[in-house]
Scaffold this motif. Structure first.
Motif, short mmCIF file in Angstrom:
data_model
loop_
_atom_site.label_atom_id
_atom_site.label_comp_id
_atom_site.label_asym_id
_atom_site.label_seq_id
_atom_site.Cartn_x
_atom_site.Cartn_y
_atom_site.Cartn_z
N PHE A 181 0.98 -1.19 -0.10
CA PHE A 181 -0.02 -0.07 0.01
C PHE A 181 0.85 1.30 -0.08
O PHE A 181 0.43 2.32 0.26
CB PHE A 181 -1.02 0.03 1.19
N ARG A 241 -5.96 -5.35 5.16
CA ARG A 241 -5.84 -5.07 3.69
C ARG A 241 -7.20 -4.78 3.46
O ARG A 241 -7.35 -3.77 2.61
CB ARG A 241 -5.46 -6.43 3.09
N GLU A 242 -8.40 -5.34 3.57
CA GLU A 242 -9.72 -4.92 3.29
C GLU A 242 -9.93 -3.53 3.69
O GLU A 242 -10.59 -2.75 2.83
CB GLU A 242 -10.60 -5.82 3.89
N CYS A 287 -8.22 -0.99 1.58
CA CYS A 287 -8.72 -0.93 0.45
C CYS A 287 -9.92 0.03 0.27
O CYS A 287 -10.37 0.54 -0.67
CB CYS A 287 -9.06 -2.17 -0.38
#
Length: 84
Positions: A33, A78-79, A82
């Motif tokens: 990221f 991660r979700e 995002c």
């Protein structure tokens, strides 16, 4: 010119053993990221202490009202990233 990575803030405090576990989940995502990890001790800020004292470890991108609180694993983090 290379862009400066955004900061992923780990809200923590001295002696937080869960914060060490959170770092294990955070590290693999930093490069993906393009983030740089910065730890912020909530004990140094009365507002953060009031807001997050029972929720650390928590991570955020700067707004202490929008954080991902423990427990989380790399997939959950991660979700969350995002959608930020």
């Amino acid at each position: 010119m290379t862009a400066v990575p955004r900061e992923l803030i780990l809200y923590t405090t001295l002696g937080c053993s869960l914060c060490e576990k959170a770092k294990v989940e955070i590290w693999p995502l930093l490069e993906q990221f393009q983030l740089r990890l910065r730890e912020v001790d909530i004990a140094d800020d009365p507002l953060l202490m009031e807001r997050l004292s029972t929720r650390i470890p928590a991570v955020g991108l700067g707004d202490p009202n929008q954080v991902c609180c423990w427990p989380f694993d790399s997939a959950q983090l991660r979700e969350w990233l995002c959608h930020q």
